[in-house]
Design a protein around this motif. Sequence first.
Motif, PDB file in Angstrom:
ATOM      1  N   ALA A 167       0.848  -1.192   0.000  1.00  0.00           N
ATOM      2  CA  ALA A 167       0.000   0.000   0.000  1.00  0.00           C
ATOM      3  C   ALA A 167       0.884   1.242   0.000  1.00  0.00           C
ATOM      4  N   ILE A 168       0.718   2.075  -0.998  1.00  0.00           N
ATOM      5  CA  ILE A 168       1.593   3.241  -1.145  1.00  0.00           C
ATOM      6  C   ILE A 168       0.963   4.523  -0.631  1.00  0.00           C
ATOM      7  N   CYS A 169      -0.300   4.468  -0.222  1.00  0.00           N
ATOM      8  CA  CYS A 169      -0.984   5.696   0.181  1.00  0.00           C
ATOM      9  C   CYS A 169      -0.478   6.241   1.513  1.00  0.00           C
ATOM     10  N   GLN A 170       0.207   5.425   2.292  1.00  0.00           N
ATOM     11  CA  GLN A 170       0.795   5.952   3.521  1.00  0.00           C
ATOM     12  C   GLN A 170       1.923   6.922   3.227  1.00  0.00           C
ATOM     13  N   GLN A 171       2.600   6.726   2.101  1.00  0.00           N
ATOM     14  CA  GLN A 171       3.664   7.650   1.700  1.00  0.00           C
ATOM     15  C   GLN A 171       3.153   8.704   0.719  1.00  0.00           C
ATOM     16  N   PHE A 172       2.427   8.261  -0.303  1.00  0.00           N
ATOM     17  CA  PHE A 172       1.913   9.179  -1.331  1.00  0.00           C
ATOM     18  C   PHE A 172       0.452   9.529  -1.015  1.00  0.00           C
ATOM     19  N   ASP A 173       0.256  10.230   0.079  1.00  0.00           N
ATOM     20  CA  ASP A 173      -1.113  10.530   0.512  1.00  0.00           C
ATOM     21  C   ASP A 173      -1.804  11.524  -0.413  1.00  0.00           C
ATOM     22  N   ASP A 174      -1.093  12.564  -0.862  1.00  0.00           N
ATOM     23  CA  ASP A 174      -1.697  13.542  -1.776  1.00  0.00           C
ATOM     24  C   ASP A 174      -2.055  12.895  -3.115  1.00  0.00           C
ATOM     25  N   PHE A 175      -1.197  12.031  -3.591  1.00  0.00           N
ATOM     26  CA  PHE A 175      -1.461  11.330  -4.845  1.00  0.00           C
ATOM     27  C   PHE A 175      -2.724  10.484  -4.736  1.00  0.00           C
ATOM     28  N   CYS A 176      -2.862   9.763  -3.637  1.00  0.00           N
ATOM     29  CA  CYS A 176      -4.029   8.891  -3.465  1.00  0.00           C
ATOM     30  C   CYS A 176      -5.310   9.692  -3.303  1.00  0.00           C
ATOM     31  N   GLN A 177      -5.245  10.815  -2.622  1.00  0.00           N
ATOM     32  CA  GLN A 177      -6.439  11.644  -2.477  1.00  0.00           C
ATOM     33  C   GLN A 177      -6.897  12.194  -3.832  1.00  0.00           C
ATOM     34  N   SER A 178      -5.946  12.588  -4.651  1.00  0.00           N
ATOM     35  CA  SER A 178      -6.307  13.145  -5.959  1.00  0.00           C
ATOM     36  C   SER A 178      -6.927  12.088  -6.863  1.00  0.00           C
ATOM     37  N   VAL A 179      -6.303  10.904  -6.937  1.00  0.00           N
ATOM     38  CA  VAL A 179      -6.843   9.871  -7.828  1.00  0.00           C
ATOM     39  C   VAL A 179      -8.176   9.352  -7.303  1.00  0.00           C
ATOM     40  N   SER A 180      -8.353   9.322  -5.975  1.00  0.00           N
ATOM     41  CA  SER A 180      -9.644   8.889  -5.423  1.00  0.00           C
ATOM     42  C   SER A 180     -10.746   9.877  -5.787  1.00  0.00           C
ATOM     43  N   GLY A 181     -10.453  11.169  -5.696  1.00  0.00           N
ATOM     44  CA  GLY A 181     -11.442  12.173  -6.095  1.00  0.00           C
ATOM     45  C   GLY A 181     -11.771  12.106  -7.570  1.00  0.00           C
ATOM     46  N   ALA A 182     -10.763  11.823  -8.400  1.00  0.00           N
ATOM     47  CA  ALA A 182     -11.011  11.699  -9.835  1.00  0.00           C
ATOM     48  C   ALA A 182     -11.913  10.510 -10.136  1.00  0.00           C
ATOM     49  N   VAL A 183     -11.702   9.404  -9.435  1.00  0.00           N
ATOM     50  CA  VAL A 183     -12.546   8.215  -9.650  1.00  0.00           C
ATOM     51  C   VAL A 183     -13.993   8.497  -9.247  1.00  0.00           C
ATOM     52  N   VAL A 184     -14.179   9.189  -8.124  1.00  0.00           N
ATOM     53  CA  VAL A 184     -15.538   9.537  -7.691  1.00  0.00           C
ATOM     54  C   VAL A 184     -16.223  10.419  -8.732  1.00  0.00           C
ATOM     55  N   ALA A 185     -15.511  11.413  -9.249  1.00  0.00           N
ATOM     56  CA  ALA A 185     -16.093  12.296 -10.272  1.00  0.00           C
ATOM     57  C   ALA A 185     -16.446  11.519 -11.533  1.00  0.00           C
ATOM     58  N   SER A 186     -15.614  10.531 -11.897  1.00  0.00           N
ATOM     59  CA  SER A 186     -15.906   9.728 -13.087  1.00  0.00           C
ATOM     60  C   SER A 186     -17.147   8.870 -12.888  1.00  0.00           C
ATOM     61  N   PHE A 187     -17.323   8.326 -11.695  1.00  0.00           N
ATOM     62  CA  PHE A 187     -18.540   7.552 -11.421  1.00  0.00           C
ATOM     63  C   PHE A 187     -19.780   8.438 -11.471  1.00  0.00           C
ATOM     64  N   ILE A 188     -19.654   9.686 -11.029  1.00  0.00           N
ATOM     65  CA  ILE A 188     -20.781  10.624 -11.125  1.00  0.00           C
ATOM     66  C   ILE A 188     -21.141  10.868 -12.586  1.00  0.00           C
ATOM     67  N   ALA A 189     -20.130  11.020 -13.436  1.00  0.00           N
ATOM     68  CA  ALA A 189     -20.388  11.195 -14.865  1.00  0.00           C
ATOM     69  C   ALA A 189     -21.051   9.962 -15.458  1.00  0.00           C
ATOM     70  N   ALA A 190     -20.606   8.767 -15.031  1.00  0.00           N
ATOM     71  CA  ALA A 190     -21.215   7.531 -15.537  1.00  0.00           C
ATOM     72  C   ALA A 190     -22.682   7.422 -15.125  1.00  0.00           C
ATOM     73  N   VAL A 191     -22.988   7.788 -13.887  1.00  0.00           N
ATOM     74  CA  VAL A 191     -24.387   7.784 -13.437  1.00  0.00           C
ATOM     75  C   VAL A 191     -25.200   8.798 -14.232  1.00  0.00           C
ATOM     76  N   GLY A 192     -24.588   9.945 -14.535  1.00  0.00           N
ATOM     77  CA  GLY A 192     -25.283  10.930 -15.367  1.00  0.00           C
ATOM     78  C   GLY A 192     -25.626  10.382 -16.738  1.00  0.00           C
ATOM     79  N   PHE A 193     -24.729   9.604 -17.336  1.00  0.00           N
ATOM     80  CA  PHE A 193     -25.021   8.982 -18.625  1.00  0.00           C
ATOM     81  C   PHE A 193     -26.169   7.979 -18.517  1.00  0.00           C
ATOM     82  N   VAL A 194     -26.230   7.255 -17.404  1.00  0.00           N
ATOM     83  CA  VAL A 194     -27.334   6.302 -17.210  1.00  0.00           C
ATOM     84  C   VAL A 194     -28.670   7.040 -17.194  1.00  0.00           C
ATOM     85  N   PHE A 195     -28.746   8.155 -16.475  1.00  0.00           N
ATOM     86  CA  PHE A 195     -29.989   8.924 -16.430  1.00  0.00           C
ATOM     87  C   PHE A 195     -30.298   9.558 -17.784  1.00  0.00           C
TER      88      PHE A 195
END
Length: 207
Positions: A167-195
């Motif tokens: 697990a690299i998020c203990q060292q690269f915490d900023d990196f993991c926070q950014s990619v996690s937020g990007a994944v959440v935003a992408s799932f929101i876009a996918a749900v928008g396409f479903v609607f």
Amino acid sequence: MDSTKSTDQTAINMAESKSVKGKAPATYNVITKATPIQHGGSKRGVAIFDFVLRVSALVAALVATITMGTTDQTLPFFTQFFQFQASYDDLPTFTFFVIANAIASGYLVLSLPFSIVCIVRPHAAGARLLLLIFDIVLVAFTTAAAASAAAIVYLAHNGNSNTNWLAICQQFDDFCQSVSGAVVASFIAAVGFVFLVLLSVVALRRR
């Protein structure tokens, strides 16, 4: 005298029957003229909601693209031969994620004029059908990108002892926070396409 009264009553009854028969078609015409207006108003309401939802999905896809595409972190400690750095392009999954969400953003921008056409002409089935076909494709595209990136993010947070993935998020915490937020935003876009797909189906069924 009696014959005169019966003649007058007959004339009155005939006049009343003619007046009643003459009013029926007028009521029928009012009902039939109001029905297309009601259907057009509901279709226009669906088209307006479709446009707002496309703008929202566009914002989510752009946030996912920019956030992931600018994610980069370098640890403050490094040696003469090694520098500890994490970037999105180190992993092909994240690269695919950026490309997929960039394509989704571009499509949503191009689809806005067609959505406006559906607002102006709510009974135009051609533009609605075209949007439905591409929306279905983008649902699969964005969902695949978000799901694959989410798997990598999970490994970054928790690792896998069976395969010796740390697990690299203990060292690269900023990196993991950014990619996690990007994944959440992408799932929101996918749900928008479903609607968006559901709205197009509803609009086409009411035609």
